[in-house]
Design an enzyme around this catalytic site. Structure first.
Site, PDB file in Angstrom:
ATOM      1  N   PHE A  47      42.480  48.789  40.474  1.00  0.00           N
ATOM      2  CA  PHE A  47      42.617  47.762  41.511  1.00  0.00           C
ATOM      3  C   PHE A  47      43.768  46.840  41.124  1.00  0.00           C
ATOM      4  CE2 PHE A  47      41.982  43.714  43.609  1.00  0.00           C
ATOM      5  CZ  PHE A  47      41.756  44.120  44.917  1.00  0.00           C
ATOM      6  N   ASP A  72      48.049  45.332  33.840  1.00  0.00           N
ATOM      7  CA  ASP A  72      47.489  44.369  34.780  1.00  0.00           C
ATOM      8  C   ASP A  72      46.301  43.719  34.084  1.00  0.00           C
ATOM      9  OD1 ASP A  72      46.046  43.030  36.701  1.00  0.00           O
ATOM     10  OD2 ASP A  72      46.237  44.579  38.240  1.00  0.00           O
ATOM     11  N   LYS A 132      43.697  35.483  37.704  1.00  0.00           N
ATOM     12  CA  LYS A 132      42.341  34.937  37.821  1.00  0.00           C
ATOM     13  C   LYS A 132      42.030  33.733  36.897  1.00  0.00           C
ATOM     14  CE  LYS A 132      39.978  38.677  40.112  1.00  0.00           C
ATOM     15  NZ  LYS A 132      40.706  39.924  40.307  1.00  0.00           N
TER      16      LYS A 132
HETATM   17  C1  PLP Z   1      41.581  40.484  41.287  1.00  0.00           C
HETATM   18  C2  PLP Z   1      42.593  41.444  40.770  1.00  0.00           C
HETATM   19  C3  PLP Z   1      43.869  41.537  41.350  1.00  0.00           C
HETATM   20  C4  PLP Z   1      44.246  40.775  42.605  1.00  0.00           C
HETATM   21  O1  PLP Z   1      44.325  39.415  42.380  1.00  0.00           O
HETATM   22  P1  PLP Z   1      44.419  38.422  43.646  1.00  0.00           P
HETATM   23  O2  PLP Z   1      44.596  37.069  42.999  1.00  0.00           O
HETATM   24  O3  PLP Z   1      43.160  38.571  44.419  1.00  0.00           O
HETATM   25  O4  PLP Z   1      45.610  38.824  44.426  1.00  0.00           O
HETATM   26  C5  PLP Z   1      44.788  42.385  40.772  1.00  0.00           C
HETATM   27  N1  PLP Z   1      44.474  43.109  39.686  1.00  0.00           N
HETATM   28  C6  PLP Z   1      43.268  43.042  39.098  1.00  0.00           C
HETATM   29  C7  PLP Z   1      42.988  43.845  37.872  1.00  0.00           C
HETATM   30  C8  PLP Z   1      42.272  42.218  39.628  1.00  0.00           C
HETATM   31  O5  PLP Z   1      41.061  42.175  39.073  1.00  0.00           O
END
Ligand code: PLP
Length: 397
Positions: free
Chosen positions: A137, A222, A251
């Site tokens: 994700f 990420d 986050k």
């Molecule tokens: C939540 C998340 C995102 C997206 O972040 P947003 O601030 O909602 O755009 C991207 N990568 C990972 C691994 C995430 O958990």
């Protein structure tokens, strides 16, 4: 307003991307939340791994209040003191010596994807393709849903951004097979979050790093969910003895104030020249001050160690439940990013826990996910375990 009144306005005026919910949360302190009808909850989700210091942490609140009285926003047409101090502080704690700030995870990943493409173009060897993992994700913009290896996030939004391909997570052989002369980067979550709290096998990430070195490919981690102490180290890649070329954060970065970041090596940073990328709000005084205060608490001696220990304690208790309840197939995760896989959909369990005063969430259909604030105590864990045990009984699982 009470919950019913808030829900009625929501249903009338908010575009329905989030569906029906039951709670309107009004106030928080530490790991405790209160709803609009005055009920109290123990928060084991932290706004999806955002409020790592708990709600309204005094150090962050003080920094926000001070900054709000001084300067909220000026744009990046000017130098911003809290932003440069934040970059310096982040650089002290990891491989990344250059930073770009934005407003969230998807935006940070977009920046990473743009940086990779421009880096290779600058080098005179354009390699626009990026390989990501199935069940990953990476966000909800058009390009980051393309990077996300789950078709449910892509359906109906075609045509997607060209240049992405997917391999099964933890399959180094498949990754090696998927490489082409056009591959510019591999992008992975060190521990997959939304896709079900999936752990890398012991040598996988080191193997990926080696492959990238051998084939002259950039590695993007990420760490939007795994970063900032969530896994029991400041960054998840710290567990594996390797570093990426680019890392994205969001986050937990500013404990709830919207903030994203891309960090990279000096060399890769050269891919962006003046005018090639920007964000109006990126790294503004308010979000930077909140992030600086947050990072200060997280990196204070003992803070992350404590989070790692309490994570082990929760993990152990969940293992204990798994031994008693055959409906639990597996407990997995790192630090305070933990998933419990069931043999059935967890939505009714999440609802039952909420009714019993504990907030947690799913990660995919069958995985119950715990992402508590890193400040929780053993007593909090004991309470959640007893509520979970009771809920499993009430559901007849
Ligand atoms: C939540 C998340 C995102 C997206 O972040 P947003 O601030 O909602 O755009 C991207 N990568 C990972 C691994 C995430 O958990």
């Amino acid at each position: 307003m009470n919950t019913a009144e808030i829900q009625a306005l929501n249903d009338q005026f908010i575009i329905n991307t989030y569906g029906t919910r039951k709670l309107a949360l009004m106030r928080g302190a530490g790991a405790t939340l209160w709803d609009a009808d005055g009920r109290e909850y123990l928060d084991f989700f932290a706004g999806i791994a955002v409020c790592n210091l708990g709600h309204c942490h005094p150090a962050v609140t003080a920094a926000i209040v001070e900054q709000v009285g001084k300067l909220v926003h000026v744009s990046n047409l000017y130098y911003i003191e809290p932003q440069v101090l934040l970059a310096q502080a982040l650089a002290r704690h990891c491989f990344a010596q250059r930073w770009f700030f934005c407003n969230g995870g998807a935006e940070a990943n977009e920046a990473a994807i743009k940086l990779v493409r421009r880096y290779w173009t600058q080098m005179g060897t354009p390699k626009p393709e990026i390989i990501t993992a199935e069940q990953s994700f990476h966000g909800r913009t058009l390009t980051t849903i393309t990077a996300t290896g789950q078709s449910k996030y892509q359906q109906g939004f075609e045509p997607l951004t060209p240049g992405f391909s997917y391999v099964p997570f933890n399959d180094l052989e498949a990754l090696a097979q998927a490489l082409t002369p056009q591959t510019g980067a591999i992008m992975l979550e060190p521990v997959q979050g939304e896709g079900g709290v999936r752990m890398p096998s012991p040598d996988y990430l080191a193997g990926v790093r080696q492959l990238c070195n051998d084939k002259n490919i950039l590695l993007i981690f990420d760490e939007v969910q795994t970063g900032l102490g969530r896994t029991g180290k400041l960054f998840a890649h710290d567990h594996f003895g390797i570093t990426p070329d680019i890392m994205t954060l969001a986050k937990g970065l500013a404990n709830g104030v919207p903030m994203g970041a891309l960090g990279c090596t000096e060399k890769v940073a050269g891919g962006f020249a003046p005018g090639t990328h920007a964000a109006t709000f990126g790294g503004n005084p308010l979000s930077s001050a909140a992030a600086l205060a947050t990072l200060g608490v997280i990196t204070a001696p003992g803070f992350i160690e404590n989070a790692a220990q309490i994570g082990d304690y929760l993990h152990g208790k969940l293992d204990g439940l798994a031994a008693k309840f055959p409906c639990i197939l597996e407990v997995r995760g790192l630090g305070l990013m933990l998933g419990v896989e069931f043999n059935t959909a967890v939505a009714p369990l999440v609802a039952q826990m909420q009714d019993s005063g504990v907030i947690c969430g799913p990660a995919g259909p069958n995985v119950l996910r715990f992402l508590p604030p890193l400040i929780i105590t053993k007593e909090d864990v004991d309470k959640v375990i007893s509520v979970l045990t009771a809920c499993l009984g009430e559901l007849g699982w």
